[in-house]
Write a protein that holds these residues in place. Structure first.
Motif, PDB file in Angstrom:
ATOM      1  N   LYS A 295      -2.791   0.604  -2.896  1.00  0.00           N
ATOM      2  CA  LYS A 295      -1.992   1.790  -3.223  1.00  0.00           C
ATOM      3  C   LYS A 295      -1.913   2.717  -2.012  1.00  0.00           C
ATOM      4  O   LYS A 295      -0.841   3.212  -1.660  1.00  0.00           O
ATOM      5  CB  LYS A 295      -2.589   2.527  -4.415  1.00  0.00           C
ATOM      6  N   ALA A 296      -3.053   2.933  -1.368  1.00  0.00           N
ATOM      7  CA  ALA A 296      -3.083   3.794  -0.181  1.00  0.00           C
ATOM      8  C   ALA A 296      -2.269   3.170   0.954  1.00  0.00           C
ATOM      9  O   ALA A 296      -1.531   3.869   1.659  1.00  0.00           O
ATOM     10  CB  ALA A 296      -4.522   4.025   0.261  1.00  0.00           C
ATOM     11  N   TYR A 297      -2.409   1.853   1.117  1.00  0.00           N
ATOM     12  CA  TYR A 297      -1.682   1.140   2.176  1.00  0.00           C
ATOM     13  C   TYR A 297      -0.173   1.238   1.937  1.00  0.00           C
ATOM     14  O   TYR A 297       0.589   1.549   2.855  1.00  0.00           O
ATOM     15  CB  TYR A 297      -2.133  -0.319   2.199  1.00  0.00           C
ATOM     16  N   ASN A 298       0.257   0.990   0.708  1.00  0.00           N
ATOM     17  CA  ASN A 298       1.685   1.056   0.390  1.00  0.00           C
ATOM     18  C   ASN A 298       2.226   2.469   0.521  1.00  0.00           C
ATOM     19  O   ASN A 298       3.363   2.671   0.951  1.00  0.00           O
ATOM     20  CB  ASN A 298       1.941   0.511  -1.018  1.00  0.00           C
ATOM     21  N   LYS A 299       1.406   3.461   0.170  1.00  0.00           N
ATOM     22  CA  LYS A 299       1.824   4.849   0.317  1.00  0.00           C
ATOM     23  C   LYS A 299       2.019   5.184   1.795  1.00  0.00           C
ATOM     24  O   LYS A 299       2.980   5.836   2.181  1.00  0.00           O
ATOM     25  CB  LYS A 299       0.769   5.775  -0.300  1.00  0.00           C
ATOM     26  N   LYS A 300       1.100   4.688   2.614  1.00  0.00           N
ATOM     27  CA  LYS A 300       1.190   4.921   4.055  1.00  0.00           C
ATOM     28  C   LYS A 300       2.448   4.258   4.636  1.00  0.00           C
ATOM     29  O   LYS A 300       3.134   4.832   5.472  1.00  0.00           O
ATOM     30  CB  LYS A 300      -0.054   4.368   4.750  1.00  0.00           C
ATOM     31  N   LEU A 301       2.760   3.048   4.150  1.00  0.00           N
ATOM     32  CA  LEU A 301       3.971   2.359   4.605  1.00  0.00           C
ATOM     33  C   LEU A 301       5.220   3.113   4.175  1.00  0.00           C
ATOM     34  O   LEU A 301       6.189   3.209   4.938  1.00  0.00           O
ATOM     35  CB  LEU A 301       4.025   0.938   4.047  1.00  0.00           C
ATOM     36  N   ALA A 302       5.217   3.624   2.948  1.00  0.00           N
ATOM     37  CA  ALA A 302       6.375   4.346   2.433  1.00  0.00           C
ATOM     38  C   ALA A 302       6.628   5.619   3.231  1.00  0.00           C
ATOM     39  O   ALA A 302       7.775   6.028   3.420  1.00  0.00           O
ATOM     40  CB  ALA A 302       6.173   4.680   0.965  1.00  0.00           C
ATOM     41  N   GLU A 303       5.558   6.235   3.705  1.00  0.00           N
ATOM     42  CA  GLU A 303       5.693   7.452   4.500  1.00  0.00           C
ATOM     43  C   GLU A 303       6.167   7.150   5.919  1.00  0.00           C
ATOM     44  O   GLU A 303       6.523   8.047   6.657  1.00  0.00           O
ATOM     45  CB  GLU A 303       4.362   8.197   4.553  1.00  0.00           C
ATOM     46  N   GLY A 304       6.133   5.877   6.291  1.00  0.00           N
ATOM     47  CA  GLY A 304       6.603   5.492   7.611  1.00  0.00           C
ATOM     48  C   GLY A 304       5.528   5.489   8.663  1.00  0.00           C
ATOM     49  O   GLY A 304       5.805   5.332   9.840  1.00  0.00           O
ATOM     50  N   ASP A 305       4.294   5.695   8.272  1.00  0.00           N
ATOM     51  CA  ASP A 305       3.187   5.687   9.225  1.00  0.00           C
ATOM     52  C   ASP A 305       2.696   4.264   9.376  1.00  0.00           C
ATOM     53  O   ASP A 305       2.080   3.718   8.483  1.00  0.00           O
ATOM     54  CB  ASP A 305       2.051   6.588   8.736  1.00  0.00           C
ATOM     55  N   ASN A 306       2.988   3.649  10.520  1.00  0.00           N
ATOM     56  CA  ASN A 306       2.563   2.262  10.733  1.00  0.00           C
ATOM     57  C   ASN A 306       1.360   2.175  11.662  1.00  0.00           C
ATOM     58  O   ASN A 306       1.050   1.123  12.180  1.00  0.00           O
ATOM     59  CB  ASN A 306       3.714   1.417  11.265  1.00  0.00           C
ATOM     60  N   GLY A 307       0.693   3.283  11.900  1.00  0.00           N
ATOM     61  CA  GLY A 307      -0.521   3.268  12.694  1.00  0.00           C
ATOM     62  C   GLY A 307      -0.298   3.430  14.185  1.00  0.00           C
ATOM     63  O   GLY A 307      -1.232   3.533  14.945  1.00  0.00           O
ATOM     64  N   VAL A 308       0.933   3.480  14.657  1.00  0.00           N
ATOM     65  CA  VAL A 308       1.225   3.623  16.077  1.00  0.00           C
ATOM     66  C   VAL A 308       1.453   5.093  16.365  1.00  0.00           C
ATOM     67  O   VAL A 308       2.192   5.775  15.652  1.00  0.00           O
ATOM     68  CB  VAL A 308       2.479   2.800  16.471  1.00  0.00           C
ATOM     69  N   GLU A 309       0.827   5.584  17.404  1.00  0.00           N
ATOM     70  CA  GLU A 309       1.004   6.983  17.762  1.00  0.00           C
ATOM     71  C   GLU A 309       2.418   7.216  18.270  1.00  0.00           C
ATOM     72  O   GLU A 309       2.997   6.380  18.954  1.00  0.00           O
ATOM     73  CB  GLU A 309       0.002   7.376  18.855  1.00  0.00           C
ATOM     74  N   GLU A 310       2.955   8.370  17.921  1.00  0.00           N
ATOM     75  CA  GLU A 310       4.322   8.681  18.318  1.00  0.00           C
ATOM     76  C   GLU A 310       4.423   9.032  19.790  1.00  0.00           C
ATOM     77  O   GLU A 310       5.475   8.936  20.388  1.00  0.00           O
ATOM     78  CB  GLU A 310       4.855   9.837  17.466  1.00  0.00           C
TER      79      GLU A 310
ATOM     80  N   PRO B 230      -4.990  -4.543   3.559  1.00  0.00           N
ATOM     81  CA  PRO B 230      -6.282  -4.933   2.968  1.00  0.00           C
ATOM     82  C   PRO B 230      -6.292  -6.406   2.575  1.00  0.00           C
ATOM     83  O   PRO B 230      -5.281  -6.945   2.146  1.00  0.00           O
ATOM     84  CB  PRO B 230      -6.393  -4.048   1.726  1.00  0.00           C
ATOM     85  N   LYS B 231      -7.455  -7.041   2.725  1.00  0.00           N
ATOM     86  CA  LYS B 231      -7.584  -8.450   2.357  1.00  0.00           C
ATOM     87  C   LYS B 231      -7.792  -8.555   0.857  1.00  0.00           C
ATOM     88  O   LYS B 231      -8.418  -7.692   0.238  1.00  0.00           O
ATOM     89  CB  LYS B 231      -8.764  -9.088   3.089  1.00  0.00           C
ATOM     90  N   ARG B 232      -7.266  -9.642   0.281  1.00  0.00           N
ATOM     91  CA  ARG B 232      -7.403  -9.866  -1.150  1.00  0.00           C
ATOM     92  C   ARG B 232      -8.871 -10.059  -1.514  1.00  0.00           C
ATOM     93  O   ARG B 232      -9.633 -10.635  -0.745  1.00  0.00           O
ATOM     94  CB  ARG B 232      -6.602 -11.095  -1.564  1.00  0.00           C
ATOM     95  N   PRO B 233      -9.248  -9.591  -2.698  1.00  0.00           N
ATOM     96  CA  PRO B 233     -10.662  -9.703  -3.097  1.00  0.00           C
ATOM     97  C   PRO B 233     -11.017 -11.123  -3.516  1.00  0.00           C
ATOM     98  O   PRO B 233     -10.154 -11.877  -3.971  1.00  0.00           O
ATOM     99  CB  PRO B 233     -10.751  -8.752  -4.288  1.00  0.00           C
ATOM    100  N   PRO B 234     -12.280 -11.494  -3.373  1.00  0.00           N
ATOM    101  CA  PRO B 234     -12.695 -12.846  -3.791  1.00  0.00           C
ATOM    102  C   PRO B 234     -12.792 -12.933  -5.312  1.00  0.00           C
ATOM    103  O   PRO B 234     -13.043 -11.940  -5.995  1.00  0.00           O
ATOM    104  CB  PRO B 234     -14.075 -13.006  -3.149  1.00  0.00           C
ATOM    105  N   SER B 235     -12.615 -14.143  -5.822  1.00  0.00           N
ATOM    106  CA  SER B 235     -12.788 -14.371  -7.254  1.00  0.00           C
ATOM    107  C   SER B 235     -14.281 -14.386  -7.575  1.00  0.00           C
ATOM    108  O   SER B 235     -15.122 -14.354  -6.668  1.00  0.00           O
ATOM    109  CB  SER B 235     -12.155 -15.705  -7.645  1.00  0.00           C
ATOM    110  N   ALA B 236     -14.602 -14.447  -8.858  1.00  0.00           N
ATOM    111  CA  ALA B 236     -16.008 -14.453  -9.284  1.00  0.00           C
ATOM    112  C   ALA B 236     -16.747 -15.644  -8.677  1.00  0.00           C
ATOM    113  O   ALA B 236     -17.911 -15.522  -8.287  1.00  0.00           O
ATOM    114  CB  ALA B 236     -16.090 -14.487 -10.807  1.00  0.00           C
ATOM    115  N   PHE B 237     -16.076 -16.779  -8.585  1.00  0.00           N
ATOM    116  CA  PHE B 237     -16.714 -17.963  -8.006  1.00  0.00           C
ATOM    117  C   PHE B 237     -17.091 -17.724  -6.547  1.00  0.00           C
ATOM    118  O   PHE B 237     -18.174 -18.095  -6.095  1.00  0.00           O
ATOM    119  CB  PHE B 237     -15.809 -19.187  -8.130  1.00  0.00           C
TER     120      PHE B 237
END
Length: 145
Positions: A104-119, A38-45
């Motif tokens: 949090k969801a992205y890090n959880k997905k990484l921890a599970e080992g799912d990198n988005g590539v089909e097996e 995920p991309k970082r969110p913009p500041s208020a400015f």
């Protein structure tokens, strides 16, 4: 002779300084960025800038300078009170919360080992697989005779 440096010593010092220049040392290669992160969110400015750009473009249709837009937005932002900035700060906080949930969801997905590539996919490119299929069909034709 005291206090005098030889020419050889001066040349040696110059060589050392030159070798320490930009790009002279070994640098670590940057890790490849994950396009799914995920991309970082913009500041208020920057939330304010999204709205301000459209307003500025309507008021100054002939202006093509990005610097002029940024400068005008910065001056406007500085002149605004905290009450006027509050809606932009609130939107920025909302985006920040969304970002933290996404991370949090992205890090959880990484921890599970799912990198988005089909097996099921192999290391071979599609063209190599296609070539093998064509070769395989040719061999079957030869064996049928």
């Amino acid at each position: 002779m005291k206090g005098k440096r030889s020419r050889a010593h001066e040349n040696d010092r110059d060589t050392k300084l030159k070798s320490r220049g930009a790009g002279a040392g070994k640098r670590k290669a940057k890790a490849a960025k994950d396009p799914n992160k995920p991309k970082r969110p913009p500041s208020a400015f920057f939330v304010f800038m999204e709205e301000f750009r459209q307003l500025f473009k309507r008021e100054n249709p002939n202006n093509k300078s990005v610097a002029a837009v940024g400068k005008a937005a910065g001056e406007k932002w500085k002149s605004m009170s905290d009450a006027e900035k509050a809606p932009y700060v609130a939107r920025a906080e909302s985006r920040k919360n969304d970002y933290s949930n996404s991370m949090k969801a992205y890090n959880k997905k990484l921890a599970e080992g799912d990198n988005g590539v089909e097996e099921n996919e192999s290391d071979k490119s599609k063209s190599e697989v296609k070539d093998e299929d064509e070769d395989g069909t040719e061999q079957e034709d030869e064996h049928d005779d």
